[in-house]
Each structure stands twice: as structure tokens, then as C-alpha cells.
Design an enzyme around this catalytic site. Sequence first.
Site, PDB file in Angstrom:
ATOM      1  N   LEU A 141      20.226  -0.472   7.222  1.00 44.92           N
ATOM      2  CA  LEU A 141      21.344  -0.523   6.487  1.00 44.92           C
ATOM      3  C   LEU A 141      21.511  -1.295   5.207  1.00 44.92           C
ATOM      4  O   LEU A 141      22.382  -1.119   4.367  1.00 44.92           O
ATOM      5  CB  LEU A 141      22.627  -1.175   7.346  1.00 44.92           C
ATOM      6  CG  LEU A 141      22.891  -0.279   8.629  1.00 44.92           C
ATOM      7  CD1 LEU A 141      22.294  -1.249   9.717  1.00 44.92           C
ATOM      8  CD2 LEU A 141      24.374  -0.145   8.882  1.00 44.92           C
ATOM      9  N   GLU A 198      22.010  -0.723  -1.847  1.00 42.95           N
ATOM     10  CA  GLU A 198      23.474  -0.955  -2.902  1.00 42.95           C
ATOM     11  C   GLU A 198      24.144   0.282  -2.490  1.00 42.95           C
ATOM     12  O   GLU A 198      23.873   1.387  -2.314  1.00 42.95           O
ATOM     13  CB  GLU A 198      22.863  -0.640  -4.280  1.00 42.95           C
ATOM     14  CG  GLU A 198      21.821  -1.734  -4.884  1.00 42.95           C
ATOM     15  CD  GLU A 198      22.608  -3.038  -5.046  1.00 42.95           C
ATOM     16  OE1 GLU A 198      23.722  -2.986  -5.144  1.00 42.95           O
ATOM     17  OE2 GLU A 198      22.115  -4.089  -4.842  1.00 42.95           O
ATOM     18  N   SER A 199      25.603   0.104  -2.456  1.00 39.72           N
ATOM     19  CA  SER A 199      26.549   0.941  -1.830  1.00 39.72           C
ATOM     20  C   SER A 199      27.710   1.133  -2.604  1.00 39.72           C
ATOM     21  O   SER A 199      28.613   2.116  -2.224  1.00 39.72           O
ATOM     22  CB  SER A 199      26.996   0.187  -0.387  1.00 39.72           C
ATOM     23  OG  SER A 199      27.794  -0.796  -0.732  1.00 39.72           O
ATOM     24  N   THR A 232      16.326  -0.278  -4.468  1.00 35.94           N
ATOM     25  CA  THR A 232      16.733  -0.633  -3.046  1.00 35.94           C
ATOM     26  C   THR A 232      16.774   0.506  -2.111  1.00 35.94           C
ATOM     27  O   THR A 232      15.999   0.672  -1.012  1.00 35.94           O
ATOM     28  CB  THR A 232      17.788  -1.640  -3.142  1.00 35.94           C
ATOM     29  OG1 THR A 232      17.662  -3.053  -3.563  1.00 35.94           O
ATOM     30  CG2 THR A 232      18.589  -1.682  -1.486  1.00 35.94           C
ATOM     31  N   THR A 272      24.882   8.480   4.222  1.00 31.71           N
ATOM     32  CA  THR A 272      26.436   8.736   3.697  1.00 31.71           C
ATOM     33  C   THR A 272      26.649  10.120   3.617  1.00 31.71           C
ATOM     34  O   THR A 272      25.831  10.959   3.671  1.00 31.71           O
ATOM     35  CB  THR A 272      26.651   7.869   2.531  1.00 31.71           C
ATOM     36  OG1 THR A 272      27.911   8.430   1.834  1.00 31.71           O
ATOM     37  CG2 THR A 272      25.631   8.269   1.357  1.00 31.71           C
ATOM     38  N   ASP A 273      27.943  10.535   3.942  1.00 35.53           N
ATOM     39  CA  ASP A 273      28.319  12.007   3.825  1.00 35.53           C
ATOM     40  C   ASP A 273      28.252  12.562   2.377  1.00 35.53           C
ATOM     41  O   ASP A 273      28.353  13.655   1.906  1.00 35.53           O
ATOM     42  CB  ASP A 273      29.656  12.493   4.408  1.00 35.53           C
ATOM     43  CG  ASP A 273      30.720  11.659   3.895  1.00 35.53           C
ATOM     44  OD1 ASP A 273      30.689  10.825   3.080  1.00 35.53           O
ATOM     45  OD2 ASP A 273      32.181  11.847   4.111  1.00 35.53           O
ATOM     46  N   GLU A 274      28.274  11.310   1.557  1.00 35.91           N
ATOM     47  CA  GLU A 274      28.303  11.794   0.011  1.00 35.91           C
ATOM     48  C   GLU A 274      27.092  12.395  -0.574  1.00 35.91           C
ATOM     49  O   GLU A 274      27.097  13.064  -1.708  1.00 35.91           O
ATOM     50  CB  GLU A 274      28.386  10.497  -0.773  1.00 35.91           C
ATOM     51  CG  GLU A 274      29.719   9.644  -0.538  1.00 35.91           C
ATOM     52  CD  GLU A 274      29.981   8.553  -1.565  1.00 35.91           C
ATOM     53  OE1 GLU A 274      29.815   8.635  -2.786  1.00 35.91           O
ATOM     54  OE2 GLU A 274      30.717   7.559  -0.991  1.00 35.91           O
ATOM     55  N   TYR A 331      24.557   6.679  -6.670  1.00 36.04           N
ATOM     56  CA  TYR A 331      24.259   6.258  -5.550  1.00 36.04           C
ATOM     57  C   TYR A 331      24.077   7.278  -4.390  1.00 36.04           C
ATOM     58  O   TYR A 331      23.129   7.180  -3.590  1.00 36.04           O
ATOM     59  CB  TYR A 331      25.848   5.693  -5.313  1.00 36.04           C
ATOM     60  CG  TYR A 331      25.955   5.504  -3.783  1.00 36.04           C
ATOM     61  CD1 TYR A 331      25.199   4.486  -2.964  1.00 36.04           C
ATOM     62  CD2 TYR A 331      26.950   6.192  -3.004  1.00 36.04           C
ATOM     63  CE1 TYR A 331      25.361   4.249  -1.577  1.00 36.04           C
ATOM     64  CE2 TYR A 331      27.076   5.898  -1.620  1.00 36.04           C
ATOM     65  CZ  TYR A 331      26.353   4.967  -1.109  1.00 36.04           C
ATOM     66  OH  TYR A 331      26.623   4.995   0.439  1.00 36.04           O
ATOM     67  N   SER A 332      24.830   8.380  -4.515  1.00 38.30           N
ATOM     68  CA  SER A 332      24.475   9.578  -3.588  1.00 38.30           C
ATOM     69  C   SER A 332      23.080  10.108  -3.705  1.00 38.30           C
ATOM     70  O   SER A 332      22.332  10.342  -2.596  1.00 38.30           O
ATOM     71  CB  SER A 332      25.559  10.579  -3.586  1.00 38.30           C
ATOM     72  OG  SER A 332      25.949  11.087  -4.704  1.00 38.30           O
ATOM     73  N   LYS A 334      20.761   7.687  -2.090  1.00 41.66           N
ATOM     74  CA  LYS A 334      20.865   7.807  -0.421  1.00 41.66           C
ATOM     75  C   LYS A 334      20.148   9.188  -0.099  1.00 41.66           C
ATOM     76  O   LYS A 334      19.127   9.144   0.818  1.00 41.66           O
ATOM     77  CB  LYS A 334      22.161   7.628  -0.338  1.00 41.66           C
ATOM     78  CG  LYS A 334      22.936   6.349  -0.342  1.00 41.66           C
ATOM     79  CD  LYS A 334      22.094   5.257   0.395  1.00 41.66           C
ATOM     80  CE  LYS A 334      22.258   5.500   1.779  1.00 41.66           C
ATOM     81  NZ  LYS A 334      21.783   4.101   2.415  1.00 41.66           N
ATOM     82  N   ASN A 383      43.646   9.588  -1.466  1.00 36.07           N
ATOM     83  CA  ASN A 383      43.650   8.341  -1.748  1.00 36.07           C
ATOM     84  C   ASN A 383      45.017   7.633  -1.823  1.00 36.07           C
ATOM     85  O   ASN A 383      45.235   6.539  -1.605  1.00 36.07           O
ATOM     86  CB  ASN A 383      42.835   8.002  -3.039  1.00 36.07           C
ATOM     87  CG  ASN A 383      41.288   8.297  -2.804  1.00 36.07           C
ATOM     88  OD1 ASN A 383      40.797   8.234  -1.480  1.00 36.07           O
ATOM     89  ND2 ASN A 383      40.613   8.449  -4.025  1.00 36.07           N
TER      90      ASN A 383
END
Length: 354
Positions: free
Chosen positions: A85, A88-89, A104, A138-140, A163-164, A167, A262
Site C-alpha cells: 500500500l 504517493e496517493s 515510489t 485504484t479504479d482511477e 497519479y493514475s 499506479k 462531489n
Amino acid sequence: MRFDGATIFVTGGAGFIGSAVIRHLLRDTGARIVNIDKLTYAANLASLPGATENPRYAFEQQCICEAEPLRKLFETYQPDAVMNLAAESHVDRSIDGPADFIQTNIVGTFTLLQEALRHWRSLSPARRARFRFLHISTDEVFGSLGAEGLFTETTSYAPNSPYSASKASSDHLVRAWRETYELPTLVTNCSNNYGPYHFPEKLIPHMIIKGLAEEPLPVYGDGQNVRDWLFVEDHAKALALVLERGIIGETYNVGGRNERTNLHIVENICDLLDEEVPSSEGARRRLISFVKDRPGHDRRYAIDASKLEGELGWRAEENLETGLAKTVRWYCENRPWWTAILDRGYQKVRLGTG
Ligand code: NAD
């Protein structure tokens, strides 16, 4: 008892989801946990109350990009499983500074895979057969949905943010280490998590803390972006189940069937805060303001978790209403946890405008 006598490496265990995983494993299973965390800005060991006194828990401050010290940890603790886990998120941070995300999320996962493989090859046949490497994603990675449809395990990858994309790269590495070297890996792709111990930069805690301070509540764009929300403790239980019963080489989507815009989330937080801590200034919805949208902001994510539900019997226990009420109450009752983060200098300012 589940995982009795098994040693599990949890990387990123001082983060939001990693700490929920460790709390669950220590409370509900017999596993020994080694928390491997670099302690970046996002880490907080105060999210693991009572862990240090537990004889089944050890903490190692370590970056997953450093091969040699990682190798020593594998040699010392001889783990039966790794749950990765460490990452960087935060999407907004990845827009301003993608380098840490590449390092990372991609190089770190690669390094961990290499050291896990070296360790796995050294095990006896019986222990090799039991070993698992579970990579949490992630689902991203699937990109953005239109008004209809759900992400399934066979949806093509189409990441849109640094980010995505990082990942997605790490997911591909994990798959390749299974296909090429037969390392027993599994991958989970989860929707947006929320709940206690969430770092204040993420949407839900950000709005709770600003709402409590009677500050403006900045909603990106028109507020109509849709996310599929999952209570973090439901995610932690799903991950333990996949580690225990998932089939090697498979990927599992994890999601709460709780799609909301949102704006709906922020309005709900305002109403819950009004119940918990009424304001003399009036209803907190008055604080909502619309700000410039995030660049590349995905419009909608929604997860089809029926494989996990059907094959492994997982069910989310919280829906958005019960989970959000618990979360708002937790932030109201646990101010020292998040005021300590603000006192360390975290500024509640906007990042990631490109
Ligand atoms: P987080 O940012 O709260 O925690 C990440 C943890 O990893 C921190 O404790 C940090 O110190 C540690 N870390 C960072 N770089 C490291 C490194 N190089 N070496 C060792 N440790 C390092 O993140 P989170 O929200 O708990 O997410 C955990 C994982 O779950 C991530 O892989 C993320 O992509 C994934 N995920 C998150 C969500 C979500 O909604 N938060 C949803 C789906 C998947």
C-alpha cells in the site's frame, strides 16, 4: 484464527488505508504485522493506537525504493505475504510534482517485487505455495466513465493523471512478475475511500475541517463529478479476504455501490456538521463555493464489485449515509489527531491547478 502465525508485510501501513488494514489484522486475525513505511508527509503513526504495545506488531521506517535494506527485512522477518500500500496517493500533488509518484509508485513497486521474488525463491516448496504478494491499486487506472456503465476487471486501462498513470504502471509490473517469474501476485482496484484517520487534504476530511472552522468550502468545477465511495474499514476487510482466498494472478475490483456527485457529498457533510456542531451563523451549505476545475478531472468512476462479492463473499457493511455520519462524528470527536497535522504546518491550500 485467520492468518495464525503468518507474518505479513504491510507497506504504507502508516497511511490512511494501510493503517486501517493493520488495525483490522491485529484486531480480527492472528497475523504478525511488519509495517514498512518511509513516513512521508501522509504518514501518521497515531493512526495505529495501541499497535506498538502489541507483540504481533513491528514497525520499520524504510523506503520501498531501497533494495538492500528491503532485502534485509525479508531475511529477518521471513514474511508469508506482502500487501503493498506504500504510494504517493494524492492526484492534485501528482499534477504539481509527478517525480515522487514515478519514483515510489513505479520504481518502489519494482524494487519490492524484485526483493519479494528473491525471498520467494528461497522458501521451501510448502511455504512458496502459500506465499502471496497483494498489490493495492485504484479504479482511477481505468480512466473516466460517461453517464452509464461500470468498471469491471476487464475494462481497458486509460489513466489520465500522473497519479493514475503511475499506479497503472505498477499494476502492469505486478502482472508481469506473475506471468514471467511466477511470483504469486494478486491486484485489487478500489474506488474512493473515506473514513477515520484520512489525511486532511482529501475531499471529505478537507470539507469537514473547513466546515468546522466556518471557512469557504471549495467545490471543483460544477460539483457534478461522480465518485463511488467506500468506507475504509470495508476496504481493509476486502483486502484481507483477497489475501486469504483470492486466486493467484487474478484482479478484484472493490467498490461500495455508492455513487454520488462531489456536490452531494459536500452538502451532506454540511448537514451532518450542522447536527453535530450547530453554527450560530446558520446552515453550513452557505459556505459552498465553486472553484476552477482540476485539469484532466475524470467525470465519473463507478465500480462493479460483483466478482469479489460472488467469488469471495465480500459485502460492504456501510453505505454512504451510515459511513459518512460515522466519519463526520469521528472528526468532531478526534480533533487532536487532525489538529496535530495542521500544527505540523500542513496548509489547507489548493494544489494541482496545473
Ligand atoms: P496515503 O497517502 O494515506 O498513505 C501512503 C503511505 O505510504 C504513507 O504512510 C507514506 O508514508 C507511505 N509511503 C509513501 N512513499 C513510500 C515509500 N517510498 N516507501 C515506503 N512508504 C512510503 O495513501 P492511502 O490513501 O492509504 O492509499 C494506499 C494505497 O491504496 C495506495 O496505493 C493508493 O494508490 C491505493 N488506493 C487509495 C484509494 C483512496 O481512496 N485513498 C483508493 C484506491 C486505492
